[in-house]
Design an enzyme around this catalytic site. Structure first.
Site, PDB file in Angstrom:
ATOM      1  N   ARG A  14       0.858  -1.184   0.000  1.00 24.29           N
ATOM      2  CA  ARG A  14       0.000   0.000   0.000  1.00 24.29           C
ATOM      3  C   ARG A  14       0.893   1.233   0.000  1.00 24.29           C
ATOM      4  O   ARG A  14       1.922   1.272   0.685  1.00 24.29           O
ATOM      5  CB  ARG A  14      -0.895   0.045   1.254  1.00 24.29           C
TER       6      ARG A  14
ATOM      7  N   GLU B 199      -4.451   7.101  -5.434  1.00 23.97           N
ATOM      8  CA  GLU B 199      -4.609   6.354  -6.681  1.00 23.97           C
ATOM      9  C   GLU B 199      -5.890   6.816  -7.359  1.00 23.97           C
ATOM     10  O   GLU B 199      -6.904   6.962  -6.671  1.00 23.97           O
ATOM     11  CB  GLU B 199      -4.659   4.851  -6.394  1.00 23.97           C
TER      12      GLU B 199
ATOM     13  N   HIS C 106      -1.446  -0.397  -9.676  1.00 22.90           N
ATOM     14  CA  HIS C 106      -2.088  -1.301  -8.702  1.00 22.90           C
ATOM     15  C   HIS C 106      -2.662  -2.541  -9.404  1.00 22.90           C
ATOM     16  O   HIS C 106      -3.862  -2.827  -9.321  1.00 22.90           O
ATOM     17  CB  HIS C 106      -3.197  -0.559  -7.933  1.00 22.90           C
TER      18      HIS C 106
HETATM   19  P1  NDP Z   1      -1.003 -11.481   5.312  1.00 25.87           P
HETATM   20  O1  NDP Z   1      -1.968 -11.029   6.337  1.00 25.87           O
HETATM   21  O2  NDP Z   1      -0.934 -12.926   4.982  1.00 25.87           O
HETATM   22  O3  NDP Z   1       0.470 -11.027   5.718  1.00 25.87           O
HETATM   23  C1  NDP Z   1       0.791  -9.833   6.357  1.00 25.87           C
HETATM   24  C2  NDP Z   1       2.151 -10.009   7.011  1.00 25.87           C
HETATM   25  O4  NDP Z   1       2.574  -8.747   7.502  1.00 25.87           O
HETATM   26  C3  NDP Z   1       2.108 -10.977   8.210  1.00 25.87           C
HETATM   27  O5  NDP Z   1       3.237 -11.812   8.185  1.00 25.87           O
HETATM   28  C4  NDP Z   1       2.180 -10.029   9.402  1.00 25.87           C
HETATM   29  O6  NDP Z   1       2.818 -10.574  10.558  1.00 25.87           O
HETATM   30  C5  NDP Z   1       3.029  -8.923   8.837  1.00 25.87           C
HETATM   31  N1  NDP Z   1       2.896  -7.676   9.588  1.00 25.87           N
HETATM   32  C6  NDP Z   1       1.773  -7.035   9.996  1.00 25.87           C
HETATM   33  N2  NDP Z   1       2.076  -5.894  10.646  1.00 25.87           N
HETATM   34  C7  NDP Z   1       3.436  -5.834  10.673  1.00 25.87           C
HETATM   35  C8  NDP Z   1       4.370  -4.904  11.179  1.00 25.87           C
HETATM   36  N3  NDP Z   1       3.973  -3.799  11.834  1.00 25.87           N
HETATM   37  N4  NDP Z   1       5.691  -5.143  11.006  1.00 25.87           N
HETATM   38  C9  NDP Z   1       6.117  -6.265  10.376  1.00 25.87           C
HETATM   39  N5  NDP Z   1       5.266  -7.194   9.856  1.00 25.87           N
HETATM   40  C10 NDP Z   1       3.954  -6.975  10.006  1.00 25.87           C
HETATM   41  O7  NDP Z   1      -1.315 -10.617   4.002  1.00 25.87           O
HETATM   42  P2  NDP Z   1      -0.920 -10.898   2.468  1.00 25.87           P
HETATM   43  O8  NDP Z   1       0.467 -11.428   2.411  1.00 25.87           O
HETATM   44  O9  NDP Z   1      -1.988 -11.650   1.797  1.00 25.87           O
HETATM   45  O10 NDP Z   1      -0.977  -9.409   1.883  1.00 25.87           O
HETATM   46  C11 NDP Z   1      -0.133  -8.392   2.402  1.00 25.87           C
HETATM   47  C12 NDP Z   1      -0.610  -7.034   1.906  1.00 25.87           C
HETATM   48  O11 NDP Z   1      -0.341  -6.899   0.515  1.00 25.87           O
HETATM   49  C13 NDP Z   1      -2.117  -6.794   2.030  1.00 25.87           C
HETATM   50  O12 NDP Z   1      -2.470  -6.338   3.333  1.00 25.87           O
HETATM   51  C14 NDP Z   1      -2.393  -5.772   0.967  1.00 25.87           C
HETATM   52  O13 NDP Z   1      -2.324  -4.460   1.496  1.00 25.87           O
HETATM   53  C15 NDP Z   1      -1.260  -5.972  -0.052  1.00 25.87           C
HETATM   54  N6  NDP Z   1      -1.770  -6.510  -1.323  1.00 25.87           N
HETATM   55  C16 NDP Z   1      -1.634  -5.741  -2.460  1.00 25.87           C
HETATM   56  C17 NDP Z   1      -2.123  -6.210  -3.665  1.00 25.87           C
HETATM   57  C18 NDP Z   1      -1.927  -5.413  -4.932  1.00 25.87           C
HETATM   58  O14 NDP Z   1      -2.691  -5.592  -5.868  1.00 25.87           O
HETATM   59  N7  NDP Z   1      -0.935  -4.567  -5.015  1.00 25.87           N
HETATM   60  C19 NDP Z   1      -2.829  -7.497  -3.749  1.00 25.87           C
HETATM   61  C20 NDP Z   1      -2.851  -8.248  -2.519  1.00 25.87           C
HETATM   62  C21 NDP Z   1      -2.344  -7.750  -1.347  1.00 25.87           C
HETATM   63  P3  NDP Z   1       2.213 -11.828  11.364  1.00 25.87           P
HETATM   64  O15 NDP Z   1       2.584 -13.045  10.532  1.00 25.87           O
HETATM   65  O16 NDP Z   1       2.931 -11.803  12.658  1.00 25.87           O
HETATM   66  O17 NDP Z   1       0.729 -11.619  11.457  1.00 25.87           O
END
Ligand code: NDP
Length: 315
Positions: free
Chosen positions: A228, A257, A276
């Protein structure tokens, strides 16, 4: 008994309608084609499939049981303090990994194998040599080793990269040398040749990559943001790229966006911008329909949802 009605609020609902008709033939589908439709229908809705629902209206959704978001990021919904207690929220995490890891790799290779440079020479009919790097032995930092981040780690590891990264609650991840907590983000940046951002946008991650954090990246590093725009300070990033304090960036997401025409990012020769699109792939709507179908069944049995979102955590 009346068929369960699913309300769909999405700017391009057709693929979702087609997939839901196939997977849930007994359900009645209602498309809300505008925010006005959404507002009018909200008091009646029990199940909603949404992408970017209007904010501040949830107090009227007194019958709502399940809010299935069509994407992985729920920053378009949360915080939503007006959602009534008992409304369950789920997202679409888990379907993007294969596609987005290829996309991340394409961006990394574009820099390492100098694709924009070769294209530029080709357009000028120039036969010019440049050196190129190799990924094996380089360090790949992944901020957010979640569903997508772990796939990126696997692909990077397969190419011989050393992989490190962060999670909110660190847990061992296959093929990742060290998984560090958020407060060690700067350590990951300092060690990385390539950094891929795959964090959710939450109160904790908004503005995380500010000027000081970006300054932790080595000059030769490349930043790939597929998560994001709000996670990165765009003005600071544009400055670092312009002054070559950073080798390059591949950006799929932006604070605003569509990216405004006056954004300095457009003109930077060391930035690759995409609108995006990194998360979309053929079959996306089928993946979401599968999750929603499973969640409807779980709602009836009282089991935890697949991909249940914790509103307090923000993802
Ligand atoms: P997940 O929920 O599977 O993964 C998120 C990860 O981020 C988890 O490992 C989580 O830790 C970690 N996390 C959360 N907060 C923090 C922090 N403060 N510091 C370090 N790590 C942190 O989500 P996805 O992998 O499916 O997607 C990730 C993001 O990608 C989405 O939230 C979305 O915004 C973006 N996205 C963008 C797309 C695009 O079209 N450009 C499409 C799909 C997703 P923990 O394992 O401990 O919970």
């Amino acid at each position: 008994m009346n068929a369960l009605r699913i309300h769909i609020h999405h700017e391009s609902p057709d693929a979702f309608v087609a997939s839901l008709e196939k997977r849930l033939p007994d359900c009645e589908l209602v498309c809300w084609r505008s925010d006005e439709d959404f507002l009018r229908g909200l008091p009646e809705a029990e199940v909603i499939l949404a992408h970017r629902p209007p904010r501040g209206q949830w107090a009227r959704a007194s019958r709502l049981r399940l809010l299935q978001m069509s994407g992985a990021g729920v920053d378009t919904l949360l915080p939503a303090p007006d959602l009534l207690p008992g409304v369950r929220i789920a997202n679409a995490r888990g379907i993007h990994g294969a596609h987005m890891s290829e996309f991340a790799l394409a961006m990394i290779l574009a820099f390492e194998k100098r694709l924009p440079t070769w294209r530029e020479h080709q357009q000028k009919r120039e036969w010019v040599y440049h050196g190129m790097g190799t990924l094996a032995g380089k360090t790949l930092g992944i901020l957010g080793l979640g569903a997508i981040g772990r796939e990126v780690a696997r692909v990077g590891g397969a190419l011989g990269m050393r992989v490190i990264g962060t999670q909110r609650t660190p847990k061992p991840v296959d093929g990742v040398e060290s998984v560090l907590p958020p407060e060690r983000t700067a350590d990951v940046l300092r060690q990385s040749d390539f950094v891929v951002v795959l964090l959710p946008l939450t109160a904790e991650t908004r503005g995380l990559l500010n000027a000081d954090m970006l300054a932790c990246l080595p000059r030769h590093a490349v930043l790939v943001n597929l998560a994001r725009g709000g996670i990165v300070d765009e003005a600071a990033l544009a400055g670092a790229l312009r002054e070559r304090r950073l080798r390059g960036a591949a950006l799929d997401v932006f604070e605003r966006e569509p990216l405004p025409a006056e954004s300095p990012l457009w003109d930077l020769p060391n930035a690759i911008l995409t609108p995006h699109v990194s998360g979309w792939f053929p079959g996306y709507a089928d993946g979401v329909a599968e999750i929603l179908g499973e969640n409807l069944a779980r709602l009836e049995t009282g089991e935890p949802l697949r991909n249940e979102v914790d509103p307090a955590r923000g993802y």
